[in-house]
Scaffold this motif. Structure first.
Motif, PDB file in Angstrom:
ATOM      1  N   LYS A  87     -10.448   5.775   8.856  1.00  0.00           N
ATOM      2  CA  LYS A  87      -9.135   5.236   8.512  1.00  0.00           C
ATOM      3  C   LYS A  87      -8.025   5.914   9.291  1.00  0.00           C
ATOM      4  O   LYS A  87      -7.015   5.311   9.607  1.00  0.00           O
ATOM      5  CB  LYS A  87      -8.889   5.400   7.003  1.00  0.00           C
ATOM      6  CG  LYS A  87      -9.876   4.648   6.123  1.00  0.00           C
ATOM      7  CD  LYS A  87      -9.587   4.906   4.649  1.00  0.00           C
ATOM      8  CE  LYS A  87     -10.602   4.204   3.771  1.00  0.00           C
ATOM      9  NZ  LYS A  87     -10.376   4.480   2.328  1.00  0.00           N
TER      10      LYS A  87
ATOM     11  N   TYR B 125       0.382   5.167   0.920  1.00  0.00           N
ATOM     12  CA  TYR B 125      -0.590   5.993   1.625  1.00  0.00           C
ATOM     13  C   TYR B 125      -0.524   7.448   1.160  1.00  0.00           C
ATOM     14  O   TYR B 125       0.559   8.034   1.033  1.00  0.00           O
ATOM     15  CB  TYR B 125      -0.362   5.908   3.134  1.00  0.00           C
ATOM     16  CG  TYR B 125      -0.614   4.521   3.681  1.00  0.00           C
ATOM     17  CD1 TYR B 125      -1.911   4.074   3.911  1.00  0.00           C
ATOM     18  CD2 TYR B 125       0.432   3.647   3.932  1.00  0.00           C
ATOM     19  CE1 TYR B 125      -2.149   2.803   4.402  1.00  0.00           C
ATOM     20  CE2 TYR B 125       0.198   2.364   4.421  1.00  0.00           C
ATOM     21  CZ  TYR B 125      -1.094   1.952   4.643  1.00  0.00           C
ATOM     22  OH  TYR B 125      -1.333   0.690   5.120  1.00  0.00           O
ATOM     23  N   THR B 126      -1.703   8.008   0.917  1.00  0.00           N
ATOM     24  CA  THR B 126      -1.843   9.401   0.509  1.00  0.00           C
ATOM     25  C   THR B 126      -3.024  10.006   1.253  1.00  0.00           C
ATOM     26  O   THR B 126      -3.775   9.305   1.943  1.00  0.00           O
ATOM     27  CB  THR B 126      -2.096   9.516  -1.003  1.00  0.00           C
ATOM     28  OG1 THR B 126      -3.348   8.861  -1.313  1.00  0.00           O
ATOM     29  CG2 THR B 126      -0.974   8.870  -1.801  1.00  0.00           C
TER      30      THR B 126
ATOM     31  N   PHE C 272      -1.377   1.447  10.852  1.00  0.00           N
ATOM     32  CA  PHE C 272      -1.728   1.392   9.447  1.00  0.00           C
ATOM     33  C   PHE C 272      -1.824  -0.049   8.966  1.00  0.00           C
ATOM     34  O   PHE C 272      -1.396  -0.970   9.633  1.00  0.00           O
ATOM     35  CB  PHE C 272      -0.671   2.141   8.619  1.00  0.00           C
ATOM     36  CG  PHE C 272      -0.837   3.645   8.691  1.00  0.00           C
ATOM     37  CD1 PHE C 272      -1.313   4.357   7.621  1.00  0.00           C
ATOM     38  CD2 PHE C 272      -0.499   4.323   9.864  1.00  0.00           C
ATOM     39  CE1 PHE C 272      -1.459   5.744   7.694  1.00  0.00           C
ATOM     40  CE2 PHE C 272      -0.653   5.704   9.957  1.00  0.00           C
ATOM     41  CZ  PHE C 272      -1.133   6.412   8.865  1.00  0.00           C
TER      42      PHE C 272
ATOM     43  N   LEU D 153       3.998  10.114   4.798  1.00  0.00           N
ATOM     44  CA  LEU D 153       3.059   9.028   4.486  1.00  0.00           C
ATOM     45  C   LEU D 153       3.630   8.074   3.449  1.00  0.00           C
ATOM     46  O   LEU D 153       3.341   6.879   3.472  1.00  0.00           O
ATOM     47  CB  LEU D 153       1.736   9.605   3.999  1.00  0.00           C
ATOM     48  CG  LEU D 153       0.885  10.338   5.040  1.00  0.00           C
ATOM     49  CD1 LEU D 153      -0.358  10.950   4.389  1.00  0.00           C
ATOM     50  CD2 LEU D 153       0.484   9.406   6.173  1.00  0.00           C
TER      51      LEU D 153
ATOM     52  N   LYS E  82       0.835  -1.193   0.000  1.00  0.00           N
ATOM     53  CA  LYS E  82       0.000   0.000   0.000  1.00  0.00           C
ATOM     54  C   LYS E  82       0.872   1.245   0.000  1.00  0.00           C
ATOM     55  O   LYS E  82       1.914   1.287   0.634  1.00  0.00           O
ATOM     56  CB  LYS E  82      -0.918   0.014   1.221  1.00  0.00           C
ATOM     57  CG  LYS E  82      -2.000  -1.056   1.197  1.00  0.00           C
ATOM     58  CD  LYS E  82      -2.929  -0.924   2.397  1.00  0.00           C
ATOM     59  CE  LYS E  82      -4.034  -1.970   2.367  1.00  0.00           C
ATOM     60  NZ  LYS E  82      -4.946  -1.848   3.537  1.00  0.00           N
TER      61      LYS E  82
ATOM     62  N   SER F 172      -6.128   8.176  -0.099  1.00  0.00           N
ATOM     63  CA  SER F 172      -6.348   6.808   0.370  1.00  0.00           C
ATOM     64  C   SER F 172      -6.775   6.783   1.834  1.00  0.00           C
ATOM     65  O   SER F 172      -7.489   5.877   2.270  1.00  0.00           O
ATOM     66  CB  SER F 172      -5.082   5.970   0.180  1.00  0.00           C
ATOM     67  OG  SER F 172      -4.036   6.399   1.034  1.00  0.00           O
ATOM     68  N   LEU F 173      -6.350   7.769   2.604  1.00  0.00           N
ATOM     69  CA  LEU F 173      -6.733   7.857   4.015  1.00  0.00           C
ATOM     70  C   LEU F 173      -7.981   8.693   4.222  1.00  0.00           C
ATOM     71  O   LEU F 173      -8.508   8.765   5.332  1.00  0.00           O
ATOM     72  CB  LEU F 173      -5.584   8.444   4.827  1.00  0.00           C
ATOM     73  CG  LEU F 173      -4.297   7.616   4.852  1.00  0.00           C
ATOM     74  CD1 LEU F 173      -3.185   8.381   5.545  1.00  0.00           C
ATOM     75  CD2 LEU F 173      -4.523   6.272   5.513  1.00  0.00           C
TER      76      LEU F 173
ATOM     77  N   GLU G 254       2.361  -0.961   5.612  1.00  0.00           N
ATOM     78  CA  GLU G 254       1.237  -1.576   6.311  1.00  0.00           C
ATOM     79  C   GLU G 254       1.733  -2.245   7.585  1.00  0.00           C
ATOM     80  O   GLU G 254       2.728  -2.972   7.581  1.00  0.00           O
ATOM     81  CB  GLU G 254       0.540  -2.584   5.398  1.00  0.00           C
ATOM     82  CG  GLU G 254      -0.814  -3.025   5.905  1.00  0.00           C
ATOM     83  CD  GLU G 254      -1.578  -3.829   4.871  1.00  0.00           C
ATOM     84  OE1 GLU G 254      -2.756  -4.142   5.114  1.00  0.00           O
ATOM     85  OE2 GLU G 254      -0.986  -4.144   3.821  1.00  0.00           O
TER      86      GLU G 254
END
Length: 449
Positions: free
Chosen positions: A390, A329-330, A449, A422, A327, A333-334, A427
């Protein structure tokens, strides 16, 4: 005697066949037989640099090195009912034989991974377009199809992938974000290779220098009315239908932060072209140019860092070739949204100077009525406007620092600092956010996460 002779011949045939297979000669033979391509190790241009080469020698070798391409995109515009196309530039950073400096880095086994700007391929992120395609054009004037693997709008970077060609590649180096002070890019020669104007000018080379070591801020925006009328019906494009008044809005397509001022001659089409330091490392991408009408004819051009690509390329290769589930993360996405002091300043400017303070950013409407407190934010940090399950941070608090697992605290001064952090998260990591709430009280919040 005849039987022994036949056995000898048979044994010889078997030995030759095994030798044929073991030496790998059978692979191209059978691939040619079934019209399949083979992948051979490609050349790392950076590793071919010798101590007697100056920046001009390196630049010329890169220009002719088959690692830089033109990137063409096209898609069908549903509103205008026609196919539209444009082009930018790109550079290959990972190909067969590519290996990152990390001990656990992934090795690409096929094809080519090419970096460019988000705004070169942004039609893929628009509801306006369908049937979108990407192709790369190489120096030998051959087009190869490519796929979009990843992008980040805020940082204006993207990675595309072509399985149809093996390009040579270049090595990346962080000289703008997390690098040491001694290694930071500062008033030195750089060069870029791109495709300005049109595709007849592929791989044009420009040598220049870093004009300022202070990060700049650029913004791109336009005044719009959020609807058009077609046959008496209100038609909306990428904007919520509830905002259908005649009040003008401003679309802030992006607010660039951490842009490096570069003195290079570039024109439209250069976007996405690699910026290389004097040692041949890819350190950034040509992203934008200032309006010469507002700078008295003196062009101000900007480069964005290659650092985010360095953070995600291993994950992208693993996901693309090994069915990895890494994954990245941005904010999107969050499902978080916020402002830093730069964006808040721009909102205040719109309200005070233009008298129409409502504007869109990433498809979201911001208005003084709803976000007056946020628009007054003028401190270091990232002000949280909305959160989700999230990443359950407090609304109207702002993030001042973060820590991944048991690492050091990283100061969050603006939006990009949080984006960069991020990109490092994997994960299962625990991230500790230090936030200041609406009462000015600081506290830590741990999120897994």
């Amino acid at each position: 005697m005849k039987k022994t002779w036949k056995a000898t011949i048979l044994t010889l045939v078997i030995v030759l066949a095994m030798s044929f297979l073991l030496t790998g000669c059978a692979i191209p033979f059978f691939n040619n037989l079934f019209n399949k391509r083979t992948y051979s190790l490609t050349n790392c241009l950076t590793e071919n640099i010798t101590s007697d080469m100056n920046v001009y020698d390196i630049a010329k070798s890169y220009r002719d090195g088959n690692a830089t391409v033109a990137v063409t995109v096209e898609g069908y515009n549903k509103t205008q009912k026609q196919t539209q196309s444009w082009h930018g530039s790109g550079v290959c950073v990972a190909s067969n034989g590519y290996k990152t400096s990390l001990s656990n880095g992934y090795q690409a086994s096929k094809g080519s991974y090419i970096v460019t700007n988000y705004h070169v391929i942004d039609l893929f992120d628009s509801n306006e377009f369908t049937d979108c395609e990407i192709n790369i054009l190489t120096e030998d004037e051959i087009f190869y199809s490519a796929d979009l693997l990843w992008y980040n709008k805020d940082l204006d970077v993207a990675v595309i992938y072509s399985d149809e060609v093996n390009l040579n590649y270049v090595l990346m180096k962080d000289r703008l974000v997390d690098c040491s002070r001694d290694d930071r890019l500062d008033y030195e020669q750089i060069f870029t290779i791109g495709t300005p104007l049109d595709l007849d000018y592929i791989n044009r080379l420009t040598v220049g220098n870093v004009a300022s070591n202070n990060p700049m801020m650029f913004y791109t925006s336009e005044k719009i009315y959020p609807y058009t009328t077609l046959n008496g019906q209100v038609q909306f494009t990428n904007y919520p239908s509830s905002y259908n008044s005649r009040t003008p809005y401003t679309v802030l397509s992006n607010l660039y932060e951490d842009v490096v001022d570069i003195a290079l001659g570039i024109t439209p089409g250069n976007s996405g072209g690699g910026c290389f330091d004097a040692n041949g490392y890819l350190v950034g991408l040509v992203a934008l140019g200032g309006d010469v009408d507002t700078t008295n004819g003196n062009p101000i051009n900007g480069m964005v860092s290659i650092y985010p690509i360095m953070k995600v390329i291993d994950k992208l290769i693993d996901n693309n070739e090994n069915n990895g589930k890494n994954k990245i993360y941005t904010f999107e996405s969050l499902d978080i949204r916020g402002l830093d002091a730069n964006e808040a300043w721009y909102a205040r400017y719109l309200k005070e100077e233009t008298n129409y303070g409502n504007y869109y950013l990433d498809g979201n409407l911001y208005s003084p009525l709803n976000y007056m407190k946020a628009f007054s934010f003028d401190q270091e940090g990232y002000y949280i406007l909305t959160t989700s399950s999230k990443i359950a941070l407090d609304k109207d608090a702002y993030i001042t620092s973060c820590r991944i697992n048991f690492g050091e605290n990283v100061d969050i001064i603006d939006r990009n600092d949080l984006i960069y952090l991020l990109l490092k998260v994997n994960e299962g990591d625990k991230v500790t956010f230090t936030c200041v709430n609406s009462l000015g009280v600081a506290s830590d919040k741990e999120i897994y996460f």
